[in-house]
Design an enzyme around this catalytic site. Structure first.
Site, PDB file in Angstrom:
ATOM      1  CG  HIS A   1       9.794  -4.112  -6.276  1.00 21.50           C
ATOM      2  ND1 HIS A   1      10.169  -4.994  -6.720  1.00 21.50           N
ATOM      3  CD2 HIS A   1       8.194  -4.023  -6.271  1.00 21.50           C
ATOM      4  CE1 HIS A   1       9.183  -5.693  -7.153  1.00 21.50           C
ATOM      5  NE2 HIS A   1       8.225  -5.117  -6.985  1.00 21.50           N
TER       6      HIS A   1
ATOM      7  CG  HIS B   1       3.940  -2.375  -7.843  1.00 23.05           C
ATOM      8  ND1 HIS B   1       3.805  -2.350  -6.582  1.00 23.05           N
ATOM      9  CD2 HIS B   1       4.542  -3.232  -8.349  1.00 23.05           C
ATOM     10  CE1 HIS B   1       4.511  -3.626  -6.057  1.00 23.05           C
ATOM     11  NE2 HIS B   1       4.969  -4.014  -7.430  1.00 23.05           N
TER      12      HIS B   1
ATOM     13  CE1 TYR C   1       1.477  19.079   1.998  1.00 28.25           C
ATOM     14  CE2 TYR C   1       2.271  19.607   4.333  1.00 28.25           C
ATOM     15  CZ  TYR C   1       1.868  19.841   3.105  1.00 28.25           C
ATOM     16  OH  TYR C   1       1.723  21.245   2.836  1.00 28.25           O
TER      17      TYR C   1
END
Ligand code: ZN
Length: 220
Positions: free
Chosen positions: A95, A93, A120
């Protein structure tokens, strides 16, 4: 790979992501599901650029802290994706700027956040779902991820960032990078009427590489 090697791999990939500006400050987190059902998770308030293998949070199969520092507060994002995708062994995860930017655009389809721009993206990410904005710590975000029923390995949290699962840590990292690069391409080309891959070109990738896309078979 033994646990010591997996701890080192989390630190190595974390540093690489941080040093390329893919997640600032102490944002972003990484988790791995272990053979015994437990997890390795990056600690709360830890920069991905400066992780210590010995201080990574080790959780047992019930999610209780067994050793290391306290885990990231964003664990519900990870567990919601693991629960619905049994094949997932690792989750990243971030930002990351371009993905977060795309999550705020008005035209985004929540079932296909980005168009098939490159082979891709289709091969490594498939498709990305958009989950609406929730305040940090709101348990409703995990419910929103669970409601996707594991059809997506890649979820973009609006005004926040991507959550991406892979069968290995490397696959999860590479898919997250591919998502971020595709978001960047989308922003570069927005309004320029670019040619995306055609449905036939996507179907060709699906059949040649044996891909399973979230919307295949639904006519959309
Ligand atoms: Zn976050």
């Amino acid at each position: 790979m033994n646990e010591a090697k997996l701890r080192e791999a989390i630190c190595r990939f974390g540093r690489s992501l941080f040093e390329r500006g893919l997640t600032p400050g102490s944002s972003g987190n990484i988790s791995l599901r272990l053979e015994d059902g437990g997890w390795l998770v990056t600690p709360t308030n830890a920069s991905l650029g400066f992780l210590d293998p010995a201080r990574i949070s080790r959780l047992d199969a019930q999610g209780s802290l067994a050793s290391g520092d306290a885990p990231t507060k964003e664990i519900p994002l990870h567990s919601a994706l693991y629960v619905t995708r049994p094949s997932a062994r690792a989750i990243v995860h971030l930002h990351s700027t371009h993905s977060v930017a795309v999550s705020m655009l008005p035209e985004i389809d929540p079932r296909a956040t980005l168009p098939p721009m490159t082979a891709y993206y289709v091969m490594r990410v498939g498709q990305t779902a958009l989950v609406p904005y929730y305040r940090p710590g709101d348990p409703a975000v995990a419910d929103a991820i669970r409601s996707l029923a594991g059809r997506y390995s890649s979820v973009l949290l609006a005004n926040h960032g991507p959550v991406v699962a892979g069968e290995t840590l490397e696959a999860a990292v590479f898919a997250t990078e591919e998502l971020e690069e595709t978001a960047k391409l989308y922003l570069l080309l927005r309004g320029l009427n670019p040619r995306y891959l055609t449905p036939q070109q996507v179907d060709d990738l699906v059949s040649v590489f044996g891909l399973t896309l979230p919307n295949s078979g639904h006519g959309d």
